[in-house]
Design an enzyme around this catalytic site. Structure first.
Site, PDB file in Angstrom:
ATOM      1  N   ALA A  61      -6.781   0.442   4.083  1.00 57.87           N
ATOM      2  CA  ALA A  61      -8.005   0.163   4.834  1.00 57.87           C
ATOM      3  C   ALA A  61      -7.846   0.700   6.252  1.00 57.87           C
ATOM      4  CB  ALA A  61      -8.235  -1.342   4.883  1.00 57.87           C
ATOM      5  N   GLY A 102      -4.776  -0.936   0.949  1.00 60.16           N
ATOM      6  CA  GLY A 102      -6.002  -0.665   0.208  1.00 60.16           C
ATOM      7  C   GLY A 102      -5.915   0.593  -0.638  1.00 60.16           C
ATOM      8  N   GLU A 105      -4.367  -0.508  -3.701  1.00 64.71           N
ATOM      9  CA  GLU A 105      -5.318  -1.388  -4.398  1.00 64.71           C
ATOM     10  C   GLU A 105      -6.401  -0.576  -5.105  1.00 64.71           C
ATOM     11  OE1 GLU A 105      -5.827  -3.727  -0.730  1.00 64.71           O
ATOM     12  OE2 GLU A 105      -5.476  -5.494  -1.977  1.00 64.71           O
ATOM     13  N   GLU A 125       0.545  -5.135   4.035  1.00 67.23           N
ATOM     14  CA  GLU A 125      -0.383  -5.926   4.849  1.00 67.23           C
ATOM     15  C   GLU A 125       0.294  -7.030   5.646  1.00 67.23           C
ATOM     16  OE1 GLU A 125      -1.030  -4.694   1.911  1.00 67.23           O
ATOM     17  OE2 GLU A 125      -3.140  -4.113   1.712  1.00 67.23           O
TER      18      GLU A 125
END
Ligand code: 3H9
Length: 693
Positions: A61, A102, A105, A125
């Site tokens: 992200a 992300g 993910e 994270e």
């Protein structure tokens, strides 16, 4: 465009193209959804490959979007992953370089994954104070098993794709060109009967999941006391194990939203960007050509010189090590060898590597042997006269264009530069002891230091894995100039009513690795004494408590003399409160006519931390540091300031500068209050409701 779309042999290739690391910001997310829709509606396309342009699949992200409306703007990463999972045409993630957060993910949402060898795979994270918030805590355990996934998630550590080859994460490791292999794989997948497999539908098999999760939670809680994220990772994983994928996903989301707003997460993200920002110097563009540094020379084989040398040896750079006497040179070499041997004993280094590193040293007693060096760092005695001799000699022997660096911690780099006819080639490189261990490197920019010299040493710092922060010239530079005010307050508090153990305990509870008195005993109380003696002459107007001088007069220099602010048992490092010293302190207060009072922990912490903040603000206003995050990086990497508080300047922002100003003004009214001359920058910012960062 943050995403490129092409088709090849009936396969749609969606390429994330958002340099530098294909962060999944809003436009990238939108581009992926658009690409999936386009592929779905194109009858000539039978499968989809998602890949990354440049050096990464995706770094995750976009952290810069956190706590902004764009982070939540649809399509969110959840929506993107849903679209991928729902695609009737098989989606293959083709992973190279980096698949983190992300990014991983997203790949876990694809039907198939194929990785290039050497790709770094992680859910990092926790290092930013959050948890994987787009299904990572639910899908990774289903992909690679509960224990392996939990371990990766709570540590955030990367694993190489080859190591995960048989973990269940990848369907294949590319043998040739990743994209070619992925396209071929996708075409074969398209021939298979749907529906295509989804990680979310896999089962988590574990003989005693409940017992394991309980054990993991206790261990993680004990190991991450000041960080809320790791325990939440375990809780989110546990929710998925006990209540199933969808409920686990909801719990994960809830924790993500909670964690992203914590001060700890803010501090960790600040440190992440602060470290990268420190390497950027406002008037030195990244395009600035740098000088080639192949050979390094170090002058002085003492503790600092030896430690500095090791940094370069570790990076494979040959070092000419100069001393004035053979025995000093031999001693220095023996110490370097001993340090490496200690690493061998711990299993951190092989004997071959030890020998290879030692072989990179060229010991010498002759200045002439420095002729070839591209960078020469002096680490000789901290006295201007000695530096003068060294730099005059260097000016004679060093080749044109060689960078001449001083490891001075307090002396004026401009004066040192003026000893040469090439002040533009002179720079300060202030390493911290032990120099082979400490991350911080203060790069001291003299008024004539050339910009390409700065660009070069910043690059060198990266190579030897230091966090380099640029400081202008002033007494003590950024770090030591601030710590002087901190120590001053600590000593005043002894005079006013506190004892060393109480001061240390309070600030260690706040999170410092070591309080000022334990630290001083470790470093040697005589070092501060020598600096103060110089100060008494240079700044006769500046007031100090004389209590530390009193201690030094009794020969209590700290651990090395077996006694300092604390007592030490022979051969041990435990600081034991000293009755003798405590009595000496009480007697000193009486002599000074000070009525001792109880000083609370809150006051101790405020006076110590705000003294740093106040001096830090002056350093900023004078342009000695170019940004507040630089000051924070100095304290996080060189002075043991608690990482989860983000450094003194971010901490002050968190407390609120209005409150910081009020506290400083209050302390300025107390005895010894003249040490508090409030920084105008704090007053200005407080009035505007502003912040340092
Ligand atoms: C996440 O994914 C949350 C999700 O679970 C849930 C969402 C709902 N964003 O380190 P470098 C920039 S959280 C924005 O020098 P390297 C970095 O600031 C994210 N920017 O390169 C720098 O910018 P600049 C989880 C990012 O090759 C430039 O890229 N992911 C991001 O040594 C180069 O960085 C992470 O925590 C980002 N995500 O190392 C990964 N990542 O040039 C964090 C990097 O302006 N990143 N930048 O200074 C890293 O660990 C390293 O950057 C990486 C590359 C290994 C990727």
């Amino acid at each position: 465009m943050a995403v490129d779309y092409t088709t090849r042999d009936g396969v749609a290739v969606i390429t994330l193209n958002n340099p530098p690391v294909n962060g999944l910001g809003h436009s990238t997310r939108a581009g992926i959804v658009e690409g999936i829709a386009r592929a779905a509606s194109d009858p000539s396309v039978s499968a989809i490959v998602i890949t990354g342009a440049g050096k990464a699949f995706s770094g995750g992200a976009d952290i810069t979007e956190f706590n902004t409306p764009r982070a939540m703007q649809e399509p969110t990463l959840h929506t993107v992953i849903n679209e991928v999972e729902k695609s009737a045409k098989p989606v293959v993630a083709a992973i190279h370089g980096v698949a983190m957060g992300g990014g991983l993910e997203l790949a876990l949402g694809a039907h198939y994954r194929i990785a290039a060898p050497g790709a770094q795979i992680a859910l990092p994270e926790v290092k930013l104070g959050i948890l994987p918030g787009a299904g990572g805590t639910q899908r990774l355990p289903r992909a690679i098993g509960l224990e392996a996934a939990l371990n990766m998630i709570v540590t955030g550590s990367p694993a190489m794709s080859e190591k995960l080859a048989n973990s269940g994460l990848f369907d294949a490791i590319a043998q040739g060109d990743l994209l070619e292999d992925a396209i071929a794989f996708a075409r074969r997948a398209a021939d298979r009967q749907g529906p295509h497999p989804l990680v979310r539908n896999r089962k988590i098999e574990h003989p005693n999941a409940e017992g394991f999760l309980q054990f993991a939670r206790n261990t993680v809680a004990a190991m991450s006391k000041n960080y809320p994220a790791p325990v939440k990772c375990v809780d989110a994983i546990a929710a998925g194990v006990k209540q199933g994928f969808d409920k686990g996903l909801l719990r994960e989301r809830e924790y993500f939203v909670e964690l992203v707003q914590t001060p700890e997460s803010r501090a960790l993200r600040h440190a992440f960007f602060g470290e990268r920002a420190a390497s950027k110097i406002p008037d030195v563009p990244s395009s600035m050509p740098t000088r080639e540094i192949q050979k390094v020379a170090v002058i002085g084989a003492g503790t600092m010189g030896g430690g500095i040398t090791m940094n370069f040896l570790n990076a494979g750079v040959p070092v000419t090590l100069l001393e004035t006497k053979q025995e000093a040179l031999d001693r220095g070499l023996a110490t370097i060898r001993k340090n490496y041997e200690a690493q061998v004993k711990k299993g951190k280094l092989t004997v071959e590597k030890l020998e290879a590193r030692m072989a990179l040293i060229r010991p010498t007693l002759a200045y002439d042997d420095l002729k070839e060096a591209d960078l020469i760092i002096e680490a000789v005695f901290e006295e201007l006269g000695v530096k003068e001799q060294v730099f005059k000699r260097l000016d004679e022997v060093a080749k044109p264009g060689a960078i001449l660096a001083s490891n001075t911690s307090t002396l004026d780099v401009d004066k040192i530069a003026a000893f040469t006819k090439r002040p533009h080639d002179v720079v300060g490189l202030h390493f911290f002891s032990p120099a082979n261990v400490m991350k911080l490197l203060e790069v001291v920019r003299g008024k004539e230091t050339a910009r390409d010299v700065l660009a070069t040493v910043m690059q060198v710092a990266k190579k030897i894995r230091k966090t380099a922060v640029v400081s202008g010239v002033c007494d003590g530079f950024i770090g030591n100039r601030m710590i002087e005010q901190y120590v001053r307050q600590a000593l005043y508090m002894l005079e006013e009513g506190a004892l060393p153990a109480q001061v240390d305990r309070a600030i260690e509870k706040f999170g410092f690795a070591m309080g000022p008195f334990r630290m001083s005993d470790l470093a040697g109380n005589d070092i501060g004494w020598a600096i103060r003696k110089r100060r008494y002459q240079e700044h006769p107007d500046m007031k100090y408590s004389k209590i530390a001088d009193r201690l030094c007069e009794t020969g209590r220099f700290g651990q090395k003399t077996g006694a300092g602010w604390y007592d030490y048992k022979a051969g041990e490092r435990d600081a034991l409160p000293s009755k003798l010293v405590d009595e000496m302190i009480v007697a000193y207060s009486k002599e000074a006519g000070v009525e001792r009072r109880t000083i609370g922990d809150e006051e101790i912490v405020e006076r110590l931390v705000f003294s740093l903040v106040n001096e830090g603000a002056k350093i900023l206003a004078e342009g000695i540091a170019s940004k507040a995050s630089d000051v924070d990086m100095v304290y996080l990497t060189g002075y043991g300031f608690p990482l989860w508080r983000g450094g003194p300047m971010l901490y002050a922002d968190t407390v609120g500068l209005y409150n910081v100003e009020r506290a400083i003004r209050r302390y300025a009214q107390q005895p010894n209050g003249d040490a508090w001359e409030i920084a105008p920058l704090i007053v200005d910012l407080a009035a505007k409701g502003g912040t340092f960062n």
